[in-house]
Design a protein around this motif. Structure first.
Motif, mmCIF file in Angstrom:
data_model
loop_
_atom_site.group_PDB
_atom_site.id
_atom_site.type_symbol
_atom_site.label_atom_id
_atom_site.label_comp_id
_atom_site.label_asym_id
_atom_site.label_seq_id
_atom_site.Cartn_x
_atom_site.Cartn_y
_atom_site.Cartn_z
ATOM 1 N N SER A 1 0.827 -1.195 0.000
ATOM 2 C CA SER A 1 0.000 0.000 0.000
ATOM 3 C C SER A 1 0.864 1.249 0.000
ATOM 4 C CB SER A 1 -0.891 0.001 1.244
ATOM 5 O OG SER A 1 -1.650 1.188 1.312
ATOM 6 N N GLY A 2 0.516 2.173 -0.862
ATOM 7 C CA GLY A 2 1.141 3.482 -0.842
ATOM 8 C C GLY A 2 0.551 4.306 0.285
ATOM 9 N N CYS A 3 1.187 5.401 0.579
ATOM 10 C CA CYS A 3 0.740 6.244 1.696
ATOM 11 C C CYS A 3 -0.627 6.859 1.446
ATOM 12 C CB CYS A 3 1.783 7.336 1.960
ATOM 13 S SG CYS A 3 3.293 6.650 2.665
ATOM 14 N N ASP A 4 -0.919 7.247 0.209
ATOM 15 C CA ASP A 4 -2.207 7.878 -0.069
ATOM 16 C C ASP A 4 -3.359 6.956 0.329
ATOM 17 O OD1 ASP A 4 -3.683 10.093 -0.918
ATOM 18 O OD2 ASP A 4 -3.813 9.366 -2.985
ATOM 19 N N PHE B 1 -3.211 4.308 2.301
ATOM 20 C CA PHE B 1 -3.141 3.968 3.718
ATOM 21 C C PHE B 1 -3.704 5.092 4.584
ATOM 22 C CE2 PHE B 1 -1.089 3.571 7.844
ATOM 23 C CZ PHE B 1 -1.365 2.250 8.151
ATOM 24 N N PHE B 2 -3.267 6.322 4.339
ATOM 25 C CA PHE B 2 -3.761 7.452 5.128
ATOM 26 C C PHE B 2 -5.269 7.639 4.934
ATOM 27 C CE2 PHE B 2 0.634 9.663 4.682
ATOM 28 C CZ PHE B 2 1.139 8.935 5.749
ATOM 29 N N THR B 3 -5.743 7.410 3.724
ATOM 30 C CA THR B 3 -7.173 7.548 3.453
ATOM 31 C C THR B 3 -7.966 6.513 4.237
ATOM 32 O OG1 THR B 3 -6.706 8.477 1.270
ATOM 33 C CG2 THR B 3 -8.907 7.580 1.612
ATOM 34 N N ARG B 4 -7.446 5.276 4.329
ATOM 35 C CA ARG B 4 -8.130 4.246 5.131
ATOM 36 C C ARG B 4 -8.156 4.633 6.608
ATOM 37 N NH1 ARG B 4 -5.508 0.675 1.716
ATOM 38 N NH2 ARG B 4 -3.935 0.147 3.255
ATOM 39 N N ILE B 5 -7.058 5.225 7.090
ATOM 40 C CA ILE B 5 -7.033 5.678 8.480
ATOM 41 C C ILE B 5 -8.101 6.756 8.683
ATOM 42 C CG2 ILE B 5 -5.660 6.852 10.264
ATOM 43 C CD1 ILE B 5 -4.825 3.927 9.685
ATOM 44 N N ASP B 6 -8.215 7.659 7.721
ATOM 45 C CA ASP B 6 -9.231 8.709 7.825
ATOM 46 C C ASP B 6 -10.639 8.107 7.834
ATOM 47 O OD1 ASP B 6 -10.097 11.451 7.968
ATOM 48 O OD2 ASP B 6 -10.612 11.326 5.834
ATOM 49 N N ASP B 7 -10.861 7.050 7.061
ATOM 50 C CA ASP B 7 -12.165 6.379 7.074
ATOM 51 C C ASP B 7 -12.484 5.809 8.456
ATOM 52 O OD1 ASP B 7 -12.567 6.875 4.373
ATOM 53 O OD2 ASP B 7 -11.901 4.877 3.726
ATOM 54 N N MET B 8 -11.466 5.276 9.133
ATOM 55 C CA MET B 8 -11.676 4.602 10.418
ATOM 56 C C MET B 8 -11.557 5.530 11.625
ATOM 57 S SD MET B 8 -9.722 1.014 9.777
ATOM 58 C CE MET B 8 -8.333 1.687 8.889
ATOM 59 N N ALA B 9 -10.752 6.573 11.512
ATOM 60 C CA ALA B 9 -10.491 7.432 12.677
ATOM 61 C C ALA B 9 -10.385 8.901 12.256
ATOM 62 C CB ALA B 9 -9.215 6.973 13.372
ATOM 63 N N PRO B 10 -11.475 9.473 11.737
ATOM 64 C CA PRO B 10 -11.406 10.856 11.247
ATOM 65 C C PRO B 10 -11.054 11.870 12.332
ATOM 66 C CG PRO B 10 -13.680 10.063 11.260
ATOM 67 C CD PRO B 10 -12.810 8.890 11.562
ATOM 68 N N ALA B 11 -11.446 11.618 13.566
ATOM 69 C CA ALA B 11 -11.106 12.557 14.649
ATOM 70 C C ALA B 11 -9.598 12.600 14.870
ATOM 71 C CB ALA B 11 -11.823 12.176 15.933
ATOM 72 N N GLU C 1 -2.762 25.815 3.279
ATOM 73 C CA GLU C 1 -2.385 25.592 1.874
ATOM 74 C C GLU C 1 -1.059 24.845 1.778
ATOM 75 O OE1 GLU C 1 -2.393 29.337 -0.213
ATOM 76 O OE2 GLU C 1 -4.337 29.871 0.640
ATOM 77 N N ALA C 2 -0.103 25.199 2.625
ATOM 78 C CA ALA C 2 1.206 24.541 2.604
ATOM 79 C C ALA C 2 1.085 23.072 2.983
ATOM 80 C CB ALA C 2 2.170 25.261 3.541
ATOM 81 N N LEU C 3 0.255 22.782 3.970
ATOM 82 C CA LEU C 3 0.042 21.400 4.401
ATOM 83 C C LEU C 3 -0.548 20.562 3.277
ATOM 84 C CD1 LEU C 3 -0.178 19.092 6.420
ATOM 85 C CD2 LEU C 3 -2.211 20.201 7.365
ATOM 86 N N VAL C 4 -1.569 21.073 2.644
ATOM 87 C CA VAL C 4 -2.209 20.350 1.540
ATOM 88 C C VAL C 4 -1.238 20.183 0.375
ATOM 89 C CG1 VAL C 4 -4.055 20.462 -0.183
ATOM 90 C CG2 VAL C 4 -4.552 20.979 2.218
ATOM 91 N N ALA C 5 -0.480 21.229 0.049
ATOM 92 C CA ALA C 5 0.498 21.159 -1.042
ATOM 93 C C ALA C 5 1.585 20.132 -0.732
ATOM 94 C CB ALA C 5 1.120 22.530 -1.290
ATOM 95 N N ALA C 6 2.025 20.077 0.514
ATOM 96 C CA ALA C 6 3.063 19.107 0.889
ATOM 97 C C ALA C 6 2.567 17.675 0.693
ATOM 98 C CB ALA C 6 3.498 19.334 2.334
ATOM 99 N N LEU C 7 1.314 17.423 1.032
ATOM 100 C CA LEU C 7 0.760 16.087 0.813
ATOM 101 C C LEU C 7 0.651 15.769 -0.674
ATOM 102 C CD1 LEU C 7 -1.876 16.048 3.662
ATOM 103 C CD2 LEU C 7 -0.032 14.379 3.355
ATOM 104 N N GLY D 1 2.879 12.752 -3.006
ATOM 105 C CA GLY D 1 2.186 11.676 -3.713
ATOM 106 C C GLY D 1 0.911 11.208 -3.039
ATOM 107 N N CYS D 2 0.265 12.094 -2.277
ATOM 108 C CA CYS D 2 -0.967 11.736 -1.571
ATOM 109 C C CYS D 2 -2.106 12.676 -1.945
ATOM 110 C CB CYS D 2 -0.723 11.780 -0.062
ATOM 111 S SG CYS D 2 0.480 10.592 0.521
ATOM 112 N N PRO D 3 -2.516 12.712 -3.225
ATOM 113 C CA PRO D 3 -3.549 13.663 -3.638
ATOM 114 C C PRO D 3 -4.925 13.394 -3.035
ATOM 115 C CG PRO D 3 -3.051 12.157 -5.436
ATOM 116 C CD PRO D 3 -2.036 11.893 -4.349
ATOM 117 N N VAL D 4 -5.306 12.139 -2.882
ATOM 118 C CA VAL D 4 -6.624 11.829 -2.318
ATOM 119 C C VAL D 4 -6.655 12.234 -0.850
ATOM 120 C CG1 VAL D 4 -8.274 9.982 -1.785
ATOM 121 C CG2 VAL D 4 -7.049 9.981 -3.975
ATOM 122 N N PHE D 5 -5.621 11.866 -0.118
ATOM 123 C CA PHE D 5 -5.563 12.230 1.289
ATOM 124 C C PHE D 5 -5.434 13.743 1.459
ATOM 125 C CE2 PHE D 5 -3.316 12.608 5.442
ATOM 126 C CZ PHE D 5 -4.356 12.132 6.232
ATOM 127 N N ALA D 6 -4.720 14.397 0.566
ATOM 128 C CA ALA D 6 -4.605 15.863 0.622
ATOM 129 C C ALA D 6 -5.994 16.498 0.542
ATOM 130 C CB ALA D 6 -3.712 16.376 -0.496
#
Length: 193
Positions: free
Chosen positions: A124-127, A129-139, A161-167, A171-176
């Motif tokens: 699994s790539g980070c995008d 993986f992080f998205t699955r974490i967001d699905d399970m633990a958004p808080a 904006e910087a945080l989103v751009a860094a993601l 290589g994490c556009p969906v998670f961004a």
């Protein structure tokens, strides 16, 4: 879902991916464990030293200690002769260590390794993986968003904006986009962003 996650060097070499990995691990205790090897850490430190030859030795030592503080297991032994179907022989040790620690997931940004047929674990790539974490633990993701905005606020006048751009850059556009939505909700809730 308590997953054993083996982390590859290319995840830990990226400040953005490393920070999100370690911060989420601290926030979602019990959801996943992190595993890696001395080989991976050596690759991380070697790569970062090449990229930043002027970095003081203490900074490298602190980085290694911070990563180790987030790691649940440093896999100290593995059989590097296990069958490996990947294209890059330099990734054999990653596969072998993931097998040895009984990883459920191999977190890597290496597309060649991701393309290798594996039967023991999910690559699994980070995008994703992080998205699955967001699905399970958004808080928890929201908490890390706030932490990250505080970090970026010390570096730019537009931290969200910087945080989103860094993601995106990592290589994490969906998670961004998920983080952007969290930041918008946080901004609407308490006007912090």
């Amino acid at each position: 879902m308590h997953q054993r996650v083996f982390v590859d060097a290319n995840v830990l070499c990226s400040r953005t991916l490393r920070d999100w990995t370690c911060l989420l691990r601290a926030r979602v205790d019990g959801l996943f464990q992190l595993h890696t090897t001395e080989d991976v850490l050596a690759e991380v430190l070697h790569t970062l030293r090449r990229l930043h030859p002027e970095r003081p030795g203490g900074a490298v030592t602190r980085l290694r200690a911070a990563v180790l503080a987030s790691i649940d297991e440093l896999v100290d032994d593995f059989d590097a002769t296990v069958p490996y179907a990947g294209n890059d022989p330099d990734d054999r040790h990653v596969h072998a260590a993931a097998v040895a620690c009984r990883a459920d997931v191999l977190r890597t940004q290496d597309r060649g390794l991701a393309a290798a047929p594996q039967s023991h674990y999910l690559v699994s790539g980070c995008d994703a993986f992080f998205t699955r974490i967001d699905d399970m633990a958004p808080a928890a993701v929201r908490d890390v968003c706030l932490q990250q905005v505080e970090y970026w606020a010390t570096r730019t006048s537009h931290p969200a904006e910087a945080l989103v751009a860094a993601l995106h850059d990592a290589g994490c556009p969906v998670f961004a986009n998920r983080v952007r939505a969290h930041l918008a909700a946080i901004g609407n809730d308490d006007h912090r962003c």
